[in-house]
Enzyme design. Structure first.
Site, PDB file in Angstrom:
ATOM      1  N   ALA A   1      21.968  55.241  93.522  1.00  0.00           N
ATOM      2  CA  ALA A   1      22.995  54.208  93.431  1.00  0.00           C
ATOM      3  C   ALA A   1      23.626  54.031  94.811  1.00  0.00           C
ATOM      4  O   ALA A   1      24.242  54.953  95.347  1.00  0.00           O
ATOM      5  CB  ALA A   1      24.056  54.609  92.409  1.00  0.00           C
TER       6      ALA A   1
ATOM      7  N   TYR B   1      29.580  53.165  84.903  1.00  0.00           N
ATOM      8  CA  TYR B   1      30.093  52.648  86.166  1.00  0.00           C
ATOM      9  C   TYR B   1      30.615  51.224  85.951  1.00  0.00           C
ATOM     10  O   TYR B   1      30.644  50.719  84.824  1.00  0.00           O
ATOM     11  CB  TYR B   1      29.022  52.775  87.246  1.00  0.00           C
TER      12      TYR B   1
ATOM     13  N   ARG C   1      19.852  47.623  85.452  1.00  0.00           N
ATOM     14  CA  ARG C   1      19.851  48.876  84.692  1.00  0.00           C
ATOM     15  C   ARG C   1      21.016  48.864  83.712  1.00  0.00           C
ATOM     16  O   ARG C   1      22.151  48.568  84.080  1.00  0.00           O
ATOM     17  CB  ARG C   1      19.967  50.097  85.606  1.00  0.00           C
TER      18      ARG C   1
ATOM     19  N   ARG D   1      13.781  63.625  86.953  1.00  0.00           N
ATOM     20  CA  ARG D   1      13.773  65.040  87.356  1.00  0.00           C
ATOM     21  C   ARG D   1      12.372  65.598  87.551  1.00  0.00           C
ATOM     22  O   ARG D   1      12.167  66.495  88.377  1.00  0.00           O
ATOM     23  CB  ARG D   1      14.546  65.860  86.330  1.00  0.00           C
TER      24      ARG D   1
END
Length: 366
Positions: free
Chosen positions: A62, A188, A236, A337
């Site tokens: 981000a 966010y 997103r 990950r």
């Protein structure tokens, strides 16, 4: 031919395979001074090694549209010339080694001004303490009891942030990026406006679905206006706050139904793919995580709207990702990950699935 290694063309851009690197914050940029928010050698190796490993599309962490839009003081930003030049070094390398460079542009909203995740578990930094500043949001509601209450944005300040998204998109193009992804997920700023859980406004940016989605669509329009017609824009989203999915939680939040409706709106405004995640906006929401647990949300958007989608979340194996694509549940698998654990996940997946993949010349004998 493995479906996972078929190219995907969006507008005029062809992405060589369906294994994409999801945005992941590294908390490794300088917090202040001339190098504030500038990608450095850590970010170069982090992104470049996944390109050498065969990843089709690589999305940055981000990347904030302003200093106040960072999640932490150690995040990347793209609001000045020094940052633009440093990103160009990275995008040149990614393209030279067969990957498409993408950037996720973001504003953290009320979840801004926090520590790195390995320092006090990412605790809030109060305004005036250390490198902290005053977070902002659609409404003066702190994320949790340990967080700073955000200042409520005025309509004029909202428009200023819309302009910052457009300015960052312009810089991203100058820096060599070929995909612009707008971060509207994980609690966010854009997600905060979308959800009735965090948006308590009574003006034209709050209340009804149309009002709560206004800011997000203004950002999309502003980015699309400066982004080339031939290149794609992604969005997103957190497809659910995980409140309505839990019968014992009486809080009202953003739902999967809202996401399907909004996906159609995004498509009409020129968004080319929905990067479909969930959660992050409502602390305490009950999320039952496991392999493919977020894929049904992407699948529903794809089937009901026709908008291409990316699936994300605990996708760790080649056969698992291949099945998602073969079954038509998503158009790409965004790996997080597992790509941290194995930068060569794409090359290893190609070997397992019997697919061809670009290999850098120095590695041809490996």
């Amino acid at each position: 031919m493995s479906a996972l290694f078929e190219p995907l063309t969006l507008r005029s851009l062809t992405i060589p395979n369906r294994i994409w690197m999801a945005p992941m914050c590294m908390y490794s940029a300088a917090p202040d001074g001339p190098e504030q928010g500038v990608p450095n050698d850590w970010h170069f190796q982090h992104l470049a090694s996944r390109a050498v490993g065969g990843t089709g599309l690589i999305l940055t962490e981000a990347t904030a549209v302003s200093p106040e839009g960072r999640i932490s003081p150690y995040d990347l930003g793209l609001w000045n010339d020094r940052q633009t030049a440093a990103f160009r070094r990275i995008t040149d390398f990614l393209k030279a080694h067969g990957s498409v460079p993408g950037i996720q542009i973001a504003h953290a909203g009320r979840k801004a001004s926090t520590e790195r995740t390995w320092v006090d578990r990412g605790a809030a930094i109060a305004p005036g303490e250390g490198h902290g500043w005053q977070p902002v949001g659609p409404s003066p509601l702190a994320f949790d009891e340990a967080s700073t209450e955000p200042a409520e944005l005025s309509a004029e300040e909202i428009q200023e942030i819309v302009g910052q998204f457009a300015a960052t998109a312009r810089r991203a193009l100058e820096a060599g990026f070929e995909v612009a992804e707008i971060h509207g997920a994980h609690g966010y700023l854009i997600n905060e406006f979308l959800s009735p859980y965090t948006n308590r406004r009574t003006d034209e940016y709050g209340g009804s679905y149309e009002n709560r989605t206004r800011f997000a669509l203004e950002v999309v329009d502003a980015v699309r206006a400066v982004w080339p017609e031939e290149l794609p824009v992604f969005f997103r989203i957190s497809a659910t706050d995980w409140l309505s999915e839990n019968a014992d939680d009486e809080r009202e939040g953003w739902t999967a139904d809202d996401t399907v409706r909004f996906a159609a709106d995004l498509k009409a405004h020129g968004v080319d793919l929905l990067d479909t995640s969930t959660g992050g906006n409502a602390p305490g929401a009950k999320i039952v995580a496991g392999p493919d647990y977020q894929v049904p949300f992407a699948e529903r958007v794809k089937k009901e709207t026709g908008l291409p989608v990316g699936a994300v979340g605990l996708i760790t194996e080649a056969q698992q990702a291949e099945k998602i694509i073969v079954d038509g549940r998503a158009d790409a698998a965004l790996i997080g990950r597992e790509l941290l654990r194995d930068p060569y996940f794409a090359r290893n997946a190609a070997r397992e699935l019997g697919a061809d993949i670009h290999v850098p010349n120095p590695y041809h004998l490996s």
